[in-house]
Design an enzyme around this catalytic site. Structure first.
Site, short mmCIF file in Angstrom:
data_model
loop_
_atom_site.label_atom_id
_atom_site.label_comp_id
_atom_site.label_asym_id
_atom_site.label_seq_id
_atom_site.Cartn_x
_atom_site.Cartn_y
_atom_site.Cartn_z
N ARG A 1 -4.33 9.85 10.27
CA ARG A 1 -5.01 8.57 10.35
C ARG A 1 -6.44 8.81 10.83
NH1 ARG A 1 -2.70 3.34 11.69
NH2 ARG A 1 -4.33 1.76 11.31
N ASP B 1 0.83 -1.21 0.00
CA ASP B 1 0.00 0.00 0.00
C ASP B 1 0.86 1.25 0.00
OD1 ASP B 1 -2.22 -1.58 0.15
OD2 ASP B 1 -2.89 -0.88 2.12
N PHE C 1 -7.89 2.18 3.47
CA PHE C 1 -7.09 0.99 3.16
C PHE C 1 -7.56 -0.26 3.90
CE2 PHE C 1 -4.63 3.61 6.25
CZ PHE C 1 -4.75 2.80 7.37
N GLU D 1 -6.68 7.31 5.79
CA GLU D 1 -5.96 8.56 6.00
C GLU D 1 -6.74 9.70 5.35
OE1 GLU D 1 -2.52 9.30 6.97
OE2 GLU D 1 -2.10 7.29 7.73
N ARG E 1 1.26 -3.76 17.12
CA ARG E 1 2.28 -3.50 16.11
C ARG E 1 3.06 -4.80 15.92
NH1 ARG E 1 4.43 1.44 14.89
NH2 ARG E 1 3.81 2.32 16.90
N ARG F 1 -6.15 8.88 15.20
CA ARG F 1 -5.34 7.75 15.68
C ARG F 1 -5.45 7.59 17.19
NH1 ARG F 1 0.20 6.81 17.04
NH2 ARG F 1 1.14 5.04 15.94
N LYS G 1 6.11 -1.00 7.50
CA LYS G 1 6.28 0.23 6.72
C LYS G 1 7.73 0.38 6.27
CE LYS G 1 6.72 2.94 10.99
NZ LYS G 1 6.12 4.00 11.82
N LYS H 1 1.99 4.60 1.36
CA LYS H 1 1.92 5.19 2.69
C LYS H 1 1.72 6.69 2.55
CE LYS H 1 4.00 5.16 7.25
NZ LYS H 1 3.43 6.48 7.60
#
Length: 511
Positions: free
Chosen positions: A225, A218, A304, A269, A376, A240, A382, A220
């Site tokens: 967010r 994807d 996304f 986003e 995470r 976020r 990323k 970035k």
């Protein structure tokens, strides 16, 4: 329960580096709060306090309003419930005369506090309870006392958006009650986060697994967010950090209402674009989303992921199924650009095109992975073309020459994962700053000032700054044993708290 009981446990937690000892001390406190016979006592408030935060997101208080406190009392009388009620009343104050009423209420509250309680309460208000008791440790302690698996507590807290709503279910209903806490349209959930990789090849290996299977790559985006909930005509847009910004983003609301579904939860986003459709600097998007009033800057949403669609939760569905649902729901002009491939060269070409278009880089995602809210891991990775870290400003030096009169050289710190709440200094930088940034940070850091010398202003460690660098080298000069090479400021991250900054271990990983 007396507030002093919480203060003493907080001090004990801060005094030990042992994770086991921290959890044990917090668990003992929660057990006592649960068994408290006072009908007004709320164990949820104890959970919030020992985690270093208030239940109220806004109180109207800041560091300046607490700079001068009345003399403390000698005898502890404040209760947890009473203090929580006092802050609830402060949060409700508004309109003419509220400033004077708030000052009077603060003076009354702090006059009833002991010498131990006063600085601790001030830290609670300002977010500066430096005790090393992260939310993860509180969740472990809650699991111990409730005799439930910590995984059940964590998942329920992720879906509830906070640990507080899962306290009573954990105590009263155990695992069964925790498992009944699911995704609810209109109630924000903690977003899934991405780990980092230095190269596209490394990211594909992490997200694709040992078999080197296909992954989604994807673009970035360098925006804000957003998590968008819709139920009928009701739309909720949160950041976020789960702050409600619905009224500030009518463009996002309009797009959400135009989608052919009755209920959904989307992850994406929002960013500001220029006339050429290239993204504007992050600061313009950030400023736009921070405004309560109308602005000429228009933001565009790009999604996304989809977590829920018309009565069906998709959190545990594999990534490729969620992608198919997203494609069927959201038109291409509002979807993040994506490539599905197992070929490193194709992924690198896609990433290069994303960067050329003005975006940050790419996020490589495993196609079989569920949506791990609030976590995470290796499922999302990323990759940015330049190494960057989100660090915390610890102090700032006054500039010289052309920069005389401005706060210039930043002292940078990273989180220490072995000592929650502690920060490790790893270098300084004065590069990458425009005149506008110098003017802004001179005002900002004097607001955060805790002490100063003729040359250095020490600040409360709250401001996160994104720093680009060319590499990391070993250095005995700094406590972390490493220093950044050619560090320069990219931007300030007002969307992140110090608890979300990168760790010293992440920094050392670049050696």
């Amino acid at each position: 329960m007396l507030l002093l009981d919480v203060v003493h446990v907080s001090a004990a937690v801060a005094a030990t580096r042992s994770r086991k000892a921290k959890v044990a001390a917090i668990a003992d406190l929660l057990a006592r709060a649960r068994d408290d016979q006072d009908p007004d006592a709320a164990v949820e408030t104890v959970v919030a306090f020992i985690g270093g935060s208030l239940r109220q997101r806004r109180t109207g208080l800041g560091w300046r309003g607490l700079s001068a406190l009345p003399a403390p009392t000698d005898e502890a009388s404040l209760t947890v419930a009473g203090v929580d009620a006092a802050f609830e009343a402060l949060a409700a104050m508004s309109g003419p005369g509220s400033q004077a009423a708030r000052a009077e209420a603060v003076a009354s509250l702090f006059a009833a506090a002991t010498a131990e309680e006063q600085p601790w309460m001030r830290g609670l208000v300002t977010g500066e309870v430096r005790q090393g008791a992260s939310d993860a440790l509180v969740q472990e302690a809650l699991a111990v006392v409730a005799e439930v698996p910590v995984t059940a507590v964590r998942r329920a807290a992720m879906l509830a958006g906070s640990t507080l709503p899962v306290v009573r279910p954990a105590f009263d209903g155990g695992v069964t009650a925790l498992q009944e806490i699911g995704l609810e349209v209109g109630r924000p959930v903690l977003p899934m986060l991405a780990s980092s990789a230095k190269t596209i090849g490394e990211a594909l290996s992490k997200a694709g697994g040992a078999d080197g299977g296909a992954v989604a790559v994807d673009t970035k985006l360098d925006g804000i967010r957003v998590q968008v909930h819709r139920s009928g005509d009701d739309v909720l847009v949160v950041t976020r950090s789960l702050d409600d910004i619905t009224e500030r983003l009518p463009e996002v609301v309009a797009v959400a209402r135009g989608l052919a579904a009755d209920s959904f939860v989307l992850d994406g986003e929002a960013l500001a674009l220029g006339p050429d459709r290239r993204p504007l600097p992050f600061q313009e998007t950030s400023s736009r989303t921070a405004l309560q009033q109308k602005s000429d800057v228009v933001v565009t949403p790009y999604f996304f992921d989809v977590l829920h669609l018309d009565g069906h939760d998709l959190l545990d569905s594999p990534g490729h199924e969620r992608a198919a649902a997203l494609e069927a729901l959201v038109p291409e002009q509002h979807r993040v650009a994506r490539l599905v491939t197992s070929d490193v060269e194709q992924a690198e070409t896609f990433a290069a095109a994303a960067i050329t278009a003005g975006h940050e880089g790419v996020v490589v995602k495993g196609l079989s992975a569920p949506y791990a809210a609030g976590r995470r891991g290796a499922a999302w990775v990323k990759v940015k073309p330049v190494h960057t870290l989100d660090l915390v400003v610890l102090a700032v030096e006054w500039g010289s020459g052309r920069r005389r009169g401005w706060l210039s050289n930043l002292h940078l710190g990273a989180r220490d994962p072995e000592r929650p709440g502690e920060l490790v200094m790893l270098g300084k930088t004065f590069k990458g700053m425009t005149d506008e940034m110098l003017a802004w940070q001179t005002e900002r850091f004097q607001q955060l000032e805790t002490s100063r010398t003729d040359w250095v202003v020490t600040v409360r460690p709250e401001q996160v700054v994104e720093v680009a660098f060319d590499g990391v080298q070993r250095s005995p000069r700094y406590p972390g044993g490493v220093a950044l090479r050619f560090a320069r400021v990219v931007r300030y991250r007002d969307d992140k708290s110090a608890d979300e900054a990168d760790t010293i271990e992440t920094v050392r990983g670049f050696l």
